[in-house]
Motif scaffolding. Structure first.
Motif, short mmCIF file in Angstrom:
data_model
loop_
_atom_site.label_atom_id
_atom_site.label_comp_id
_atom_site.label_asym_id
_atom_site.label_seq_id
_atom_site.Cartn_x
_atom_site.Cartn_y
_atom_site.Cartn_z
N UNK A 1 4.27 -27.88 50.83
CA UNK A 1 3.88 -29.10 51.56
C UNK A 1 2.79 -29.88 50.86
N UNK A 2 1.91 -29.15 50.14
CA UNK A 2 0.77 -29.83 49.53
C UNK A 2 1.19 -30.49 48.22
N UNK B 1 -14.01 -31.71 62.11
CA UNK B 1 -12.69 -31.68 61.46
C UNK B 1 -12.84 -31.67 59.96
N UNK C 1 3.09 -23.69 52.67
CA UNK C 1 1.92 -24.55 52.45
C UNK C 1 1.95 -25.09 51.02
N UNK D 1 -4.17 -24.03 56.49
CA UNK D 1 -3.30 -22.91 56.90
C UNK D 1 -3.25 -21.87 55.80
N UNK D 2 -3.19 -22.34 54.56
CA UNK D 2 -3.13 -21.45 53.41
C UNK D 2 -4.42 -20.62 53.33
N UNK E 1 -11.69 -32.40 56.10
CA UNK E 1 -10.92 -33.42 55.39
C UNK E 1 -9.79 -32.78 54.60
N UNK E 2 -9.85 -31.44 54.46
CA UNK E 2 -8.81 -30.77 53.69
C UNK E 2 -7.48 -30.86 54.44
N UNK E 3 -6.37 -31.04 53.71
CA UNK E 3 -5.08 -31.18 54.41
C UNK E 3 -4.78 -29.95 55.26
N UNK E 4 -4.07 -30.18 56.36
CA UNK E 4 -3.75 -29.11 57.31
C UNK E 4 -3.05 -27.94 56.62
N UNK E 5 -2.12 -28.25 55.72
CA UNK E 5 -1.39 -27.19 55.03
C UNK E 5 -2.33 -26.35 54.17
N UNK E 6 -3.35 -26.99 53.61
CA UNK E 6 -4.32 -26.26 52.81
C UNK E 6 -5.14 -25.34 53.71
N UNK F 1 3.55 -18.58 54.92
CA UNK F 1 2.52 -19.62 54.78
C UNK F 1 2.28 -19.94 53.32
N UNK G 1 -0.96 -33.37 52.51
CA UNK G 1 0.37 -32.97 52.94
C UNK G 1 1.17 -34.19 53.39
N UNK H 1 -13.49 -33.39 48.70
CA UNK H 1 -13.85 -32.72 49.96
C UNK H 1 -15.36 -32.55 50.07
#
Lengths: 202, 202
Positions: free
Chosen positions: B54-55, A1, B51, A10-11, A3-8, B47, B66, B93
């Motif tokens: 959200x970030x 997994x 995104x 997705x981007x 550590x970067x945020x999910x939205x990041x 996106x 997020x 990260x």
């Protein structure tokens, strides 16, 4: 997994879809977007959606346009007795940059390629024949300007055959050494073509 | 004037804004978008907008997240007596990938750079001091993990000075030859640091 945020993520994933953009460049672009005001992402995002929606094939020649009929097909000063059939819209734009061609175009949408499943029906061949049949003034010449490779040549000969009953001059682009090119670095096929298609000087 | 439709030019211009993307690559990406169903442009465009919206910076450590408070700051299993101060979220990260650090982070948002107009107020230094003052359990060690360049060193020493009245261990990252690196190809500064920070073996 990660550590970067999910939205990041997705981007990055969205941007990675673009050709030539790997995950590292995508992350760099994503970070750049985060460093800019939100209005920048909004403007780029909206342009992607809106421009894509506005661009469509010209209803006559099938080149990309933002009008129902493209600028070239609508231009009454162009020679309607001359059609240049090309594979893509980019070919049209390249020819237009030369300012050498004053006729109309027809974008086939590629070349015949049985291996890739591209046959007669995948290309705008029927509409080309139709256009020629209905043209007023009649079409005097069609330049079959598909690429000089196996598929492009096959497509040109195929269309040429279909037009065999028509009173139309059918031409292909000239081959030879590119302007500024060197004999020493030309490939055999180009050099052969340049020899065969040699012309008188002086 | 370009023969390319205005909407296509807008698309290319929007994509060219991304770092590392020149106008030729942008045109290639735009053509790729046109070759895909409109849903692809819509998904990528949305996106980008969503995104980015959200970030945001974590309200505690300022890394991109997020959530209101990031995953690391919310993780009760992490060592709250240890803070690693870094310049950017990417540094966080990268450290997390090593799985070596079990404390918390503080993203400064860059390093002091008078030439670029980045002073005390442009960085999250006050909030770092505040965090340390209010921390329960008290902070035992702060790793000033800014880059080992002029700005990063200056920032580390500056923060170290501000914390001189506190009962806190202040550390910097070790310098030396990168793992897998070669003595023959190391720069003088790195080699000097590796000599000075040499350690006993055997």
């Amino acid at each position: 997994m990660s550590i970067r945020p999910q939205a990041f993520e997705s981007l990055v994933k969205a941007i990675s879809q673009f050709p030539t953009i790997g995950p590292k460049t995508a992350a760099r672009i994503a970070l750049w977007l985060l460093s800019k005001p939100q209005s920048v992402s909004e403007e780029i995002g909206k342009t992607l959606i809106e421009a894509r929606a506005q661009i469509r094939p010209c209803s006559v020649c099938y080149q990309f346009t933002d009008a129902e009929v493209c600028e070239i097909c609508s231009d009454v000063s162009r020679d309607r007795s001359l059609i240049c059939a090309v594979e893509t819209s980019v070919d049209v734009w390249n020819f237009e940059r030369t300012k050498q061609f004053k006729g109309l175009y027809h974008v086939l949408g590629g070349a015949l390629s049985p291996i890739d499943g591209i046959g007669h029906d995948e290309l705008k061949i029927d509409s080309l024949i139709d256009r020629i049949k209905k043209s007023d003034p009649p079409v005097a010449e069609i330049i079959l300007a598909t690429d000089p490779d196996t598929e492009g040549n096959a497509t040109a000969y195929y269309i040429s055959e279909l037009l065999s009953g028509f009173n139309i001059k059918k031409t292909r682009l000239a081959h030879g050494i590119p302007i500024g090119g060197e004999v020493a670095y030309s490939d055999d096929a180009t050099l052969s073509a340049a020899l065969i298609e040699r012309k008188l000087i002086g």
